[in-house]
Write an enzyme that holds these catalytic residues in place. Structure first.
Site, PDB file in Angstrom:
ATOM      1  N   CYS A   2       0.886  -1.279  -0.012  1.00 43.16           N
ATOM      2  CA  CYS A   2      -0.126  -0.028   0.123  1.00 43.16           C
ATOM      3  C   CYS A   2       0.841   1.171   0.156  1.00 43.16           C
ATOM      4  O   CYS A   2       1.960   1.099   0.293  1.00 43.16           O
ATOM      5  CB  CYS A   2      -0.849   0.057   0.997  1.00 43.16           C
ATOM      6  N   GLU A  20       0.529  -0.943  16.171  1.00 41.25           N
ATOM      7  CA  GLU A  20      -0.378   0.123  15.974  1.00 41.25           C
ATOM      8  C   GLU A  20      -1.100   0.662  17.172  1.00 41.25           C
ATOM      9  O   GLU A  20      -1.389   1.809  17.344  1.00 41.25           O
ATOM     10  CB  GLU A  20      -1.066  -0.039  14.414  1.00 41.25           C
ATOM     11  N   CYS A  34      -8.102   1.405   6.448  1.00 40.28           N
ATOM     12  CA  CYS A  34      -7.632   2.085   5.584  1.00 40.28           C
ATOM     13  C   CYS A  34      -7.998   1.612   4.197  1.00 40.28           C
ATOM     14  O   CYS A  34      -8.476   0.396   4.018  1.00 40.28           O
ATOM     15  CB  CYS A  34      -5.940   1.817   5.628  1.00 40.28           C
ATOM     16  N   SER A  47       1.332 -10.234  10.212  1.00 38.68           N
ATOM     17  CA  SER A  47       0.505  -8.939   9.738  1.00 38.68           C
ATOM     18  C   SER A  47      -0.733  -9.192   9.770  1.00 38.68           C
ATOM     19  O   SER A  47      -1.373  -9.970   9.304  1.00 38.68           O
ATOM     20  CB  SER A  47       0.933  -9.324   8.097  1.00 38.68           C
TER      21      SER A  47
END
Length: 316
Positions: free
Chosen positions: A12, A126, A194, A222
């Protein structure tokens, strides 16, 4: 065998920016370059940069005073930024702008006296960074069962935010549960998950209908890659998450399967192509690329690197 090659897939804009930033930092500052946490959650990317001289650390105490450190795409808390300043580190912030958006929303809601419900996975880089912006104001919820355990007064100011790499379906279910229990809960002006996460999930949801097997390239840590594998299984398909061809088990295939091949947002296209070549060689597979959406998103480099490129010190 037929390979249905999903598009969009792979890197991305945020991952591309972070990876480019580390490449340029190595080029300009030399090695070792220190990186706080994995630059992105992909073992192939991490090992490639380790070979180039990048040193990945989990504590800033591992970084020599005055050295250069790059913050990963997942973002960091204010506490980490302060430690970097105290240790006189030259910090290059490669946080994805979409993660920064969530941080800023957390700061805004906290300043306005809201209790913030953060929907995400405990321990994810995150989530740790976002919660660090206002730890006293944020409550983490991972699923609908967690929503049932919440208790807030009816007149309390309440808002929710989400980790950017969640399953759209999972997040929707949790948000609906939140709204049912707390109808007055406020949402961010624009959803946090996102664009790339949503697009890759949409491609799997649509294209898996044409396949028997879903093969997702990405690492086990991930989050967005795990969601793609889970989505494939929810569609009733055999779905596997692999770092690369070395993880493939020939017994997964009959030889006449239609295989949907995709990649998480932190997985390089080079690994996708290696996997395609392996399947073509081993099963005489044909390849059909199917795009469900176009992506034309680009994020600017961190300021220190933008300035170097502008000055001509670096050539992109």
């Amino acid at each position: 065998m037929e390979i249905i090659l999903a598009a969009p897939r792979g890197f991305c804009a945020g991952v591309n920016m972070a990876v480019t930033s580390l490449d340029l930092a190595i080029q300009y500052f030399g090695t070792p370059i220190y990186v706080y946490h994995e630059i992105v959650h992909n073992q192939y990317v991490v090992k490639t940069f380790q070979a180039k001289g990048a040193v990945f650390v989990d504590e800033l105490s591992e970084v020599p005073e005055g050295a250069t450190v790059l913050f990963s795409a997942h973002g960091v808390s204010p506490e980490i930024r302060e430690v970097a300043r105290t240790r006189k580190l030259f910090a290059i912030d490669a946080t994805c702008p979409l993660v920064t958006k969530v941080h800023l929303e957390a700061i805004k809601y906290a300043k306005e006296g809201y209790t913030i419900i953060l929907i995400g996975h405990e321990g994810h880089d995150e989530v740790i960074g976002t919660m660090g912006e206002a730890p006293e104001a944020i409550v983490l919820v991972e699923d609908e069962a967690g929503v049932e355990q919440l208790n807030f007064p009816a007149n309390g100011k309440l808002a929710y935010l989400t980790q950017t790499t969640l399953s759209v379906d999972d997040a929707t279910r949790i948000i609906l549960a939140l709204r049912e229990r707390f109808p007055w809960v406020e949402s961010p002006p624009k959803e946090d998950i996102c664009y790339a996460t949503q697009n890759r999930q949409e491609a799997v949801r649509l294209l898996s209908q044409e396949a028997e097997i879903v093969l997702v390239i990405g690492s086990q840590n991930s989050s967005n890659s795990q969601r793609l594998r889970e989505l494939g299984r929810e569609q009733g398909k055999d779905a596997f998450l692999i770092d690369g061809v070395e993880d493939i088990d020939r017994n997964w295939f009959k030889g006449s399967d239609r295989v949907l091949l995709t990649a998480g947002a932190s997985a390089p296209e080079s690994v996708v192509q290696e996997t395609v070549e392996w399947l073509v060689r081993e099963f005489n597979a044909t390849v059909r690329e199917h795009a469900v959406k176009e992506e034309n998103v680009h994020f600017p480099l961190p300021k220190p690197l933008r300035q170097l490129v502008k000055d001509g010190s670096l050539v992109e």
